[in-house]
Design an enzyme around this catalytic site. Structure first.
Site: not given
Length: 386
Positions: A319-321
Site C-alpha cells: 500500500t506504499e512503495t
C-alpha cells in the site's frame, strides 16, 4: 510512510531510520498546527531492538529469532489503506522485530503478470498503462493549508489514468474533494481514517462524503503504521476496524475494510491482517540501505510474499512503495531523479497490480529530517504539484 526497521545481519551495532509520516493537525478556520514526530530506533545487538523516543529515552524493547521463511508463491490478487496522530504513550504491546534484507531468500518469478513498463530511458517512468496501479495523494499546499476542489481537479489532470487513488484521512474535506476528482477521471477511491482513537467521527465523515453512493469506493483503511510506530496497540487497531466495519455496513458500504502497517509490523502481528479484508502493508526498499533502485521491485515482491505467508496466504497489497528523487544516500540506496525512474520501472516490472505507488507529488508541506535521510519531501513521481 516508512520502511521496516532494518539492519545488516552479523553487525553488532547498527541504527535503523524508519520513515515517519507527518500529517497536518486538525485544521481550524484560520490556524494550522503541524505535529512532526521523529523517533529513533537503535539496534544494540543482533537479537535485541531497543526503541527510543525523540529525546533518546528507551520506551520499549523487543527480541527476534530466526527470520521468516519466504513463501514459494507470490500473493494472490487483491484490491488495495491512512494516518494516525502520534500519542505520548507507548503501545502496551511490544513493537515488531527488526528485519534485515539478508533474512529473505531470492523469490521465484512472480505470479503477477509483469507489466509492459518501458525501459527507464528518460526523466520519466510514467509512460505506459497505469490502470492496474494505485497512486497515493495528499491534498495539501506547501504551507500545510488545504487544497480547494479546483486545485485538486488541476492535480488530477496530471495524474489521471490510474485505477485508484489512495488518501490518508478525512481532514480538509478530502474524502469529498478527492472523490469528486477521481470519479471524473474514472478512478476508484481508497479512503482512509487518520486517527484510530477518533474512528467513529472520521468514519462518519466518509459516510457523509459518500452520500449513499459507494460505487466509487474500493477500500477504507483504518490507521496507517500505528502499531509499527507504537502509537496504538494491536488490540486498539483491531477494535477500531470492527467499529468502522459495523458503521460502514450499516450505511450501505459493502467494500473492503483494512488497516495498513509496515510489512515488518504485519509479519510480527498477523492479527492485523486477520482483522482486515486483505493484508495491506507498506514497503520501501530505499530504507533497507542494501538495495539499489534497480532491485527495488524484487525487494518489495519478496516482502509481499513474506506478508502473505505470515497472514496465512491472505490476499496482499503493498500500500506504499516508491523512491525519493532527492535527499541523502542510505548505503546502496541513492536518491536521485534517475534512480526514482529506475525504481518505479523495477516495481512496475515486478507488479502489474496490487501496488500503491508513493506518491503523486513532492510533499513540500512535510519536514525533512536526518532520520528520513533528508528525503521526506521528494517522493513525488510527478515532481512538484502544478
Amino acid at each position: 510512510m516508512k520502511a521496516g526497521l532494518l539492519f545488516a545481519a552479523g553487525i553488532a551495532t547498527a541504527a535503523a531510520h524508519p520513515r515517519r509520516h507527518q500529517h497536518p493537525a486538525k485544521r481550524q478556520a484560520t490556524e494550522v498546527d503541524v505535529v512532526t514526530v521523529v523517533d529513533t530506533v537503535t539496534a544494540l545487538e543482533p537479537s535485541v531492538i531497543v526503541y527510543v523516543d525523540g529525546n533518546g529515552q528507551a520506551v520499549s524493547k523487543s527480541f527476534y529469532g530466526a527470520p521468516a521463511t519466504t513463501p514459494t508463491d507470490a500473493p494472490s490478487s487483491v484490491a488495495p489503506s491512512s494516518y494516525a496522530e502520534p500519542t505520548t504513550e507507548s503501545s502496551s504491546e511490544a513493537p515488531p522485530p527488526a528485519y534485515s534484507s539478508s533474512d529473505s531468500t531470492p523469490a521465484p518469478a512472480p505470479s503477477f503478470a509483469p507489466s509492459s513498463a518501458p525501459a527507464p530511458t528518460s526523466s520519466s517512468a510514467l509512460s505506459g498503462d497505469f490502470s492496474g496501479y494505485t497512486l497515493s495523494y495528499s491534498p495539501y499546499n506547501s504551507d500545510q493549508s488545504c487544497k480547494s476542489q479546483d486545485q485538486v481537479n488541476t492535480d488530477f489532470n496530471v495524474i489521471s489514468g490510474y485505477g485508484m487513488i489512495r488518501i490518508y484521512g478525512t481532514d480538509c474535506g478530502q474524502t469529498a474533494t478527492v472523490l469528486t476528482a477521481a470519479k471524473a477521471k474514472g478512478m476508484k477511491l481508497f479512503a482512509g481514517v487518520y486517527d484510530v482513537n477518533n474512528v467513529d467521527a472520521e468514519v462518519q465523515l466518509i459516510i457523509n462524503a459518500a452520500n449513499g453512493d459507494w460505487s466509487d469506493f474500493d477500500t477504507v483503511a483504518i490507521g496507517n503504521e500505528g502499531v509499527n510506530d507504537g502509537r496504538y496497540s494491536v488490540g486498539q487497531v483491531v477494535s477500531a476496524i470492527g467499529t468502522a466495519r459495523s458503521m460502514l455496513q450499516a450505511a450501505g458500504y459493502s467494500g473492503k475494510v483494512v488497516t495498513v502497517d509496515t510489512f515488518v509490523a504485519m509479519i510480527a502481528n498477523p492479527q492485523l491482517c486477520q482483522a482486515s479484508d486483505y493484508a495491506a502493508a507498506n514497503c520501501h526498499a530505499f530504507f533497507d540501505g542494501g538495495v539499489t533502485a534497480e532491485d527495488a521491485g524484487q525487494f518489495v515482491l519478496n516482502q509481499a510474499q513474506r506478508v502473505s505467508e505470515a497472514c496465512g496466504g491472505k490476499d496482499t497489497m503493498i500500500t506504499e512503495t516508491g523512491w525519493p528523487s532527492d535527499g541523502e544516500t542510505n548505503g546502496q540506496a541513492v536518491p536521485s531523479p534517475e534512480n526514482q525512474v529506475a525504481a518505479v520501472h523495477s516495481i512496475r516490472t515486478a507488479f502489474s497490480s496490487n501496488i500503491v505507488l508513493f506518491s503523486a507529488f513532492n510533499d513540500k508541506w512535510k519536514q525533512n529530517t536526518a532520520s528520513t535521510f533528508g528525503a521526506e519531501q521528494y517522493w513525488g513521481i510527478y515532481g512538484d504539484a502544478p
